[in-house]
Scaffold this motif. Structure first.
Motif, PDB file in Angstrom:
ATOM      1  N   ARG A 166      10.396 -10.067   4.068  1.00 45.36           N
ATOM      2  CA  ARG A 166       9.265  -9.801   4.908  1.00 45.36           C
ATOM      3  C   ARG A 166       9.215  -8.359   4.867  1.00 45.36           C
ATOM      4  N   VAL A 167       7.960  -7.700   5.011  1.00 48.23           N
ATOM      5  CA  VAL A 167       7.540  -6.486   4.918  1.00 48.23           C
ATOM      6  C   VAL A 167       9.004  -5.318   5.501  1.00 48.23           C
ATOM      7  N   ASP A 168       9.322  -5.902   6.790  1.00 48.12           N
ATOM      8  CA  ASP A 168      10.461  -4.806   7.344  1.00 48.12           C
ATOM      9  C   ASP A 168      11.755  -4.937   6.607  1.00 48.12           C
ATOM     10  N   GLN A 169      11.886  -6.264   6.327  1.00 47.25           N
ATOM     11  CA  GLN A 169      13.148  -6.310   5.533  1.00 47.25           C
ATOM     12  C   GLN A 169      13.212  -5.517   4.245  1.00 47.25           C
TER      13      GLN A 169
END
Lengths: 357, 371
Positions: free
Chosen positions: A328-331
């Motif tokens: 995911r983008v934040d990960q």
């Protein structure tokens, strides 16, 4: 080198320059992209218990040629609400960014587009153009999915350039050179001279370097994977979320440009990794050409070794793509800033200490 | 000067690769963070319930196939049970066993699609094809039995359209034997993958109480830790004769009721279904499958509600009969429709990528939602 020879051969500097700059495109990138797309489809097919393309030519070898012809014939659709100039410029810019990197890649001892002293730095800088192109494509498409994809791509590529550069800095500290040609020449003779195995140094320093170089290789490989937007880092294109990210609105040849740029980029980063850590075009066990006393054989061997190494890393990229889910983008950002960058810094410091001592 | 910011409205669907059909989600976005989700449905509406009023009872069966097109067998199963209850038909034992076998095979096939597409939603494409490869074998079993691969018209009121194919038992046993290792492979490839767990654990947590309040049923309810399965709690057909467990979510990787639990509960249920099929195959009696099929379906005046545990939850048929050959009214309680309602609640505060993960874990079929 190539240029000098062509200059003598043709007697015209413009012609020589022209040939040198076009050669990689027609001799290498286009056939390579055709091959890589087919390879991707075949590799994925066999990993998934399928056969892949089988109809066009023997085992489908002409499939990508047919696809390209189809793309050429397609209508070039430009949606009404797009920013026309930027929309048309973006694929060109992305393509230039990844194509220009090939200028400094040493395919063999004699086949280097341009033997720039600052090779590595040049490649990192010029591939930065890709970010501008992607942002431009996302913005000009006037599509929310494209915009989201472009924003993600820009954030991701810029973040992951930091660990890449830190590892490159480590390499500069060890070798004292930024030229990919010199780097490859240093790692000549046998595979224990490759930088992944500590480089051409001897003694305790070499042994100390080995684990650091292995870690450095992993970091640079992961971050280049992110820079070319491959799974598990293909968030900008994230098919299941953003349709296909920044190139959602593109069709026909413009889409093909993005596609070509992606595959050219894949090879470019694989080439950099193999040039830095795996001896570039150097053979791991000496040359047949020097054993048989046939000096003209050596560049051919070197070219084959280089392509083989590059293709191997591309195969690993494909392998990962068809095995792993997507971050995911934040990960993704977390992974870069919390793990890769601190680790790269530690490696930089340790290598610095070892070289000083 | 403060920068002016505003929320963005993003239309997800009806033409979008991961809305599982023609669902349209209206997302209110603050950057990449979701502040609200409004599902818009109806793009696949085919007037199923109204159509039924103009048809005879047996003619409705092919239409039930087209509701939840991934679990057609179970739709017919539920409808047949409802009409049989209305007409007081006693179905032969063999028919009941075959129905259970078909229903459980259908459950596995449906869960395989759910798990495969879930992997594809999260970017892992290979498990998708592995799942479809296994599903293909189940479809083959259906095909040799009744000739159709998706919409069967197999379970009739009071019986079945065909008896089992002579090869059916052997092929099913082979399938079970080869499917168990494949399930293990799926777990290694996807379920216990670190990235997959990162993407799904702690995402879209549905507490048991909220699940009950929203009327969630099926695997989604059990993933929240509620042990409720109609096969056990309100047994129909011959389910009471089999020994199987009801897996519930335990929050193994994150919190009870998160996406990972909803995903994994389906893997566990497939194992239980295999167990039921094995027992049913061993015990299946001989008999005539068409002896109880009525010549003329004309139920007495009255009404009935029958419910079955469909792969997606409680599938209920409410039928009112006015004594004629056409049903007066048929109302379907579609599990996907009820389960979808919780979407907005689950998505708030998550990111766009999580919407896909949550929607996939609820496992909806639009054919059933819109009917």
């Amino acid at each position: 080198m190539m240029y000098d020879w062509l200059y003598q051969f043709t007697g015209s500097s413009i012609l020589a320059m022209f040939i040198v700059s076009l050669l990689p495109l027609f001799v290498f990138i286009l056939p390579f992209a055709l091959f890589a797309v087919l390879m991707e489809r075949k590799v994925s097919a066999h990993m998934q218990d399928r056969l892949g393309p089988m109809r066009v030519g023997y085992h489908g070898i002409l499939q990508t040629v047919a696809d390209i012809i189809k793309l050429l014939q397609k209508e070039d659709i430009v949606a009404a609400a797009t920013d026309k100039n930027l929309f048309n410029l973006a694929p060109v810019l992305v393509f230039i960014g990844s194509y220009a990197a090939f200028a400094a890649i040493p395919f063999s001892g004699v086949f280097i587009g341009s033997q720039i002293e600052l090779g590595l730095i040049y490649i990192v800088a010029v591939t930065g153009l890709v970010v501008a192109g992607i942002l431009m494509a996302g913005w000009a498409s006037n599509n929310k999915y494209s915009l989201l994809g472009a924003m993600r791509a820009a954030a991701q590529i810029i973040s992951y350039e930091i660990p890449t550069l830190l590892i490159i800095l480590t390499i500069i500290m060890i070798t004292g050179t930024v030229s990919l040609y010199t780097l490859s020449e240093m790692q000549t003779a046998y595979f224990w001279n490759w930088l992944i195995l500590g480089g051409p140094e001897t003694g305790i320093q070499k042994i100390l370097f080995i684990p650091l170089m292995m870690a450095g290789f992993l970091i640079i490989y992961i971050s280049t994977l992110a820079e070319v937007n491959r799974t598990p880092f293909d968030i900008p294109e994230a098919e299941s979320e953003l349709v296909s990210g920044y190139h959602t609105e593109y069709s026909g040849m413009k889409f093909a440009m993005f596609f070509l740029a992606e595959y050219a980029n894949m090879f470019a980063v694989s080439a950099i990794v193999s040039a830095i850590f795996f001896g570039g075009y150097q053979s791991p066990f000496g040359y047949l050409g020097s054993a048989l006393n046939l000096p003209w054989l050596i560049p051919i061997e070197q070219f084959s070794w280089f392509t083989a190494k590059g293709l191997f890393f591309i195969f690993v990229q494909m392998w990962l793509r068809w095995t792993l889910p997507r971050f995911r983008v934040d990960q993704l950002m977390e992974f870069c800033w919390k793990y890769l960058i601190p680790m790269a810094f530690v490696i930089l410091l340790l290598v610095g200490l070892i070289t000083v001592l | 000067m403060a920068l002016k910011t505003e929320e963005m409205v993003l239309n997800m669907g009806p033409q979008h690769p991961s809305t599982h059909g023609v669902l349209r989600l209206e997302l209110q976005l603050d950057g990449e963070i979701i502040s609200d989700v409004i599902p818009h449905i109806g793009y696949l509406h085919r007037c199923f319930e109204k159509h039924c009023e103009a048809m005879t009872y047996p003619q409705v069966i092919p239409y039930t196939d087209r509701m939840d097109y991934l679990a057609s067998m179970y739709n017919e199963f539920g409808y047949a049970i409802a009409v049989e209850k209305l007409m007081n038909i006693q179905v032969p034992e063999r028919v009941e066993y075959i129905r259970v076998i078909m229903g459980e095979l259908q459950r596995i096939a449906s869960h395989l699609v759910a798990l495969g597409t879930y992997g594809a939603d999260l970017g892992a494409f290979t498990p998708f094809l592995f799942c479809f490869r296994d599903r293909e074998r189940i479809l083959h079993l259906f095909e040799i039995t009744c000739g159709a691969r998706l919409l069967y018209n197999y379970i009739w009121i009071g019986g079945l359209s065909h008896d089992l194919h002579p090869d059916f038992i052997r092929l099913t046993k082979e399938f079970i034997k080869e499917f168990r290792p494949n399930l293990k492979e799926l777990n290694e490839l996807l379920s216990y993958n670190k990235i997959f767990i990162d993407r799904t654990a702690h995402v879209g947590v549905l507490p048991a109480e909220a699940a009950i309040n929203y009327g969630i049923t099926g695997p989604n309810l059990r993933a929240s830790g509620v042990k409720w399965d109609l096969r056990r709690d309100d047994p129909y057909s011959v389910y009471h004769k089999f020994d199987f467990e009801i897996p519930v979510g335990s929050g193994e990787k994150g919190k009870t009721g998160d996406c990972w639990d909803r995903y994994f509960i389906r893997v566990l249920e497939m194992e239980q279904s295999l167990k039921i099929i094995e027992q049913a195959i061993d015990q299946i009696p001989d008999g005539d499958i068409s002896s109880a099929i009525p010549k003329r379906v004309k139920p007495p005046e009255g009404q009935v509600y029958a419910r079955v545990e469909n792969p997606r939850g409680e599938l209920g048929y409410f039928i009112i009969s006015d004594g004629s050959v056409n049903p007066y009214r048929i109302k379907v309680r579609a599990p996907s429709f009820v389960n979808l309602a919780v979407m907005g609640e689950l998505c708030k505060g998550h990111m766009i990528a999580d919407v896909v993960a949550i929607l996939g874990s609820i496992d909806i079929v639009l054919g059933e939602i819109d009917r």
